[in-house]
Scaffold this motif. Sequence first.
Motif, mmCIF file in Angstrom:
data_model
loop_
_atom_site.group_PDB
_atom_site.id
_atom_site.type_symbol
_atom_site.label_atom_id
_atom_site.label_comp_id
_atom_site.label_asym_id
_atom_site.label_seq_id
_atom_site.Cartn_x
_atom_site.Cartn_y
_atom_site.Cartn_z
ATOM 1 N N ALA A 134 0.829 -1.207 0.000
ATOM 2 C CA ALA A 134 0.000 0.000 0.000
ATOM 3 C C ALA A 134 0.864 1.258 0.000
ATOM 4 O O ALA A 134 0.584 2.220 -0.735
ATOM 5 C CB ALA A 134 -0.932 0.000 1.211
ATOM 6 N N THR A 135 1.919 1.265 0.782
ATOM 7 C CA THR A 135 2.825 2.414 0.829
ATOM 8 C C THR A 135 3.488 2.638 -0.520
ATOM 9 O O THR A 135 3.598 3.767 -1.001
ATOM 10 C CB THR A 135 3.897 2.206 1.922
ATOM 11 O OG1 THR A 135 3.241 2.004 3.166
ATOM 12 C CG2 THR A 135 4.839 3.373 2.011
ATOM 13 N N TRP A 136 3.925 1.562 -1.153
ATOM 14 C CA TRP A 136 4.570 1.655 -2.461
ATOM 15 C C TRP A 136 3.597 2.214 -3.498
ATOM 16 O O TRP A 136 3.967 3.085 -4.298
ATOM 17 C CB TRP A 136 5.093 0.285 -2.865
ATOM 18 C CG TRP A 136 5.838 0.285 -4.172
ATOM 19 C CD1 TRP A 136 5.454 -0.303 -5.334
ATOM 20 C CD2 TRP A 136 7.101 0.897 -4.446
ATOM 21 N NE1 TRP A 136 6.391 -0.090 -6.303
ATOM 22 C CE2 TRP A 136 7.412 0.653 -5.789
ATOM 23 C CE3 TRP A 136 7.989 1.647 -3.679
ATOM 24 C CZ2 TRP A 136 8.580 1.111 -6.386
ATOM 25 C CZ3 TRP A 136 9.147 2.107 -4.285
ATOM 26 C CH2 TRP A 136 9.430 1.834 -5.624
ATOM 27 N N CYS A 137 2.364 1.752 -3.491
ATOM 28 C CA CYS A 137 1.351 2.264 -4.429
ATOM 29 C C CYS A 137 1.118 3.761 -4.220
ATOM 30 O O CYS A 137 1.041 4.524 -5.190
ATOM 31 C CB CYS A 137 0.033 1.513 -4.265
ATOM 32 S SG CYS A 137 0.080 -0.157 -4.900
ATOM 33 N N LEU A 138 1.006 4.173 -2.968
ATOM 34 C CA LEU A 138 0.794 5.598 -2.678
ATOM 35 C C LEU A 138 1.993 6.434 -3.115
ATOM 36 O O LEU A 138 1.837 7.533 -3.653
ATOM 37 C CB LEU A 138 0.511 5.805 -1.193
ATOM 38 C CG LEU A 138 -0.844 5.287 -0.714
ATOM 39 C CD1 LEU A 138 -0.953 5.414 0.799
ATOM 40 C CD2 LEU A 138 -1.975 6.019 -1.398
ATOM 41 N N MET A 139 3.190 5.922 -2.926
ATOM 42 C CA MET A 139 4.392 6.636 -3.347
ATOM 43 C C MET A 139 4.425 6.790 -4.870
ATOM 44 O O MET A 139 4.724 7.858 -5.402
ATOM 45 C CB MET A 139 5.643 5.903 -2.851
ATOM 46 C CG MET A 139 6.945 6.689 -2.970
ATOM 47 S SD MET A 139 7.763 6.704 -4.583
ATOM 48 C CE MET A 139 7.902 5.003 -4.990
ATOM 49 N N LEU A 140 4.089 5.724 -5.579
ATOM 50 C CA LEU A 140 4.063 5.798 -7.039
ATOM 51 C C LEU A 140 3.005 6.785 -7.533
ATOM 52 O O LEU A 140 3.247 7.558 -8.462
ATOM 53 C CB LEU A 140 3.812 4.411 -7.643
ATOM 54 C CG LEU A 140 4.966 3.424 -7.546
ATOM 55 C CD1 LEU A 140 4.527 2.052 -8.041
ATOM 56 C CD2 LEU A 140 6.171 3.922 -8.326
ATOM 57 N N LEU A 141 1.838 6.751 -6.914
ATOM 58 C CA LEU A 141 0.790 7.703 -7.295
ATOM 59 C C LEU A 141 1.215 9.141 -7.001
ATOM 60 O O LEU A 141 0.968 10.046 -7.798
ATOM 61 C CB LEU A 141 -0.521 7.375 -6.582
ATOM 62 C CG LEU A 141 -1.261 6.155 -7.107
ATOM 63 C CD1 LEU A 141 -2.442 5.832 -6.215
ATOM 64 C CD2 LEU A 141 -1.717 6.369 -8.540
ATOM 65 N N ALA A 142 1.876 9.357 -5.871
ATOM 66 C CA ALA A 142 2.315 10.707 -5.502
ATOM 67 C C ALA A 142 3.358 11.238 -6.483
ATOM 68 O O ALA A 142 3.413 12.436 -6.754
ATOM 69 C CB ALA A 142 2.875 10.709 -4.086
ATOM 70 N N SER A 143 4.166 10.354 -7.038
ATOM 71 C CA SER A 143 5.221 10.796 -7.948
ATOM 72 C C SER A 143 4.774 10.841 -9.409
ATOM 73 O O SER A 143 5.549 11.257 -10.269
ATOM 74 C CB SER A 143 6.452 9.900 -7.806
ATOM 75 O OG SER A 143 6.144 8.577 -8.200
ATOM 76 N N ASN A 144 3.552 10.422 -9.699
ATOM 77 C CA ASN A 144 3.057 10.401 -11.083
ATOM 78 C C ASN A 144 1.655 11.005 -11.160
ATOM 79 O O ASN A 144 0.646 10.283 -11.095
ATOM 80 C CB ASN A 144 3.026 8.959 -11.608
ATOM 81 C CG ASN A 144 4.407 8.370 -11.739
ATOM 82 O OD1 ASN A 144 5.139 8.725 -12.644
ATOM 83 N ND2 ASN A 144 4.774 7.490 -10.817
ATOM 84 N N PRO A 145 1.565 12.328 -11.344
ATOM 85 C CA PRO A 145 0.257 12.992 -11.391
ATOM 86 C C PRO A 145 -0.678 12.440 -12.478
ATOM 87 O O PRO A 145 -1.886 12.390 -12.275
ATOM 88 C CB PRO A 145 0.603 14.456 -11.664
ATOM 89 C CG PRO A 145 2.015 14.608 -11.194
ATOM 90 C CD PRO A 145 2.661 13.274 -11.420
ATOM 91 N N LYS A 146 -0.127 11.997 -13.595
ATOM 92 C CA LYS A 146 -0.981 11.431 -14.660
ATOM 93 C C LYS A 146 -1.661 10.146 -14.175
ATOM 94 O O LYS A 146 -2.825 9.910 -14.465
ATOM 95 C CB LYS A 146 -0.164 11.163 -15.920
ATOM 96 C CG LYS A 146 0.258 12.410 -16.648
ATOM 97 C CD LYS A 146 1.033 12.081 -17.895
ATOM 98 C CE LYS A 146 1.497 13.366 -18.578
ATOM 99 N NZ LYS A 146 2.275 13.099 -19.778
ATOM 100 N N TRP A 147 -0.916 9.316 -13.442
ATOM 101 C CA TRP A 147 -1.504 8.095 -12.897
ATOM 102 C C TRP A 147 -2.568 8.431 -11.869
ATOM 103 O O TRP A 147 -3.601 7.769 -11.804
ATOM 104 C CB TRP A 147 -0.438 7.223 -12.248
ATOM 105 C CG TRP A 147 0.520 6.571 -13.189
ATOM 106 C CD1 TRP A 147 0.643 6.775 -14.533
ATOM 107 C CD2 TRP A 147 1.504 5.610 -12.838
ATOM 108 N NE1 TRP A 147 1.650 6.019 -15.036
ATOM 109 C CE2 TRP A 147 2.198 5.274 -14.009
ATOM 110 C CE3 TRP A 147 1.871 5.018 -11.651
ATOM 111 C CZ2 TRP A 147 3.229 4.359 -14.036
ATOM 112 C CZ3 TRP A 147 2.898 4.106 -11.671
ATOM 113 C CH2 TRP A 147 3.574 3.783 -12.848
ATOM 114 N N GLN A 148 -2.304 9.447 -11.041
ATOM 115 C CA GLN A 148 -3.296 9.870 -10.053
ATOM 116 C C GLN A 148 -4.611 10.190 -10.734
ATOM 117 O O GLN A 148 -5.683 9.773 -10.283
ATOM 118 C CB GLN A 148 -2.818 11.116 -9.304
ATOM 119 C CG GLN A 148 -1.750 10.883 -8.293
ATOM 120 C CD GLN A 148 -1.394 12.174 -7.583
ATOM 121 O OE1 GLN A 148 -2.281 12.952 -7.230
ATOM 122 N NE2 GLN A 148 -0.108 12.400 -7.381
#
Length: 97
Positions: free
Chosen positions: A66-80
């Motif tokens: 879950a932490t890894w997913c949130l980190m990836l989403l935080a670093s990729n606004p397009k994915w968000q």
Amino acid sequence: MEKEASTLILQVVKERKAAGYEKDLLQMILEGAINSDLSQEATDRFIVDNCKNIYLAGYETTAVSATWCLMLLASNPKWQERVRTEALQVCQGFILD
């Protein structure tokens, strides 16, 4: 808290023994403990420690994922934005609960 956790785990083990045989991970831990030359106290500690390790390993894996997913989403606004759009589409305007 540790004593309470141990008591709860041993209660589950006692109920399992009374209910009968089922071939699963808990049963294999019980068989390993029974087939050892450990004292009753050491056997109980072996069972409790193994159950704690299995539970915490599963919890830690979920937390790290879950932490890894949130980190990836935080670093990729397009994915968000893509995830947000998909969530709104799936939820059909309702708030997740």
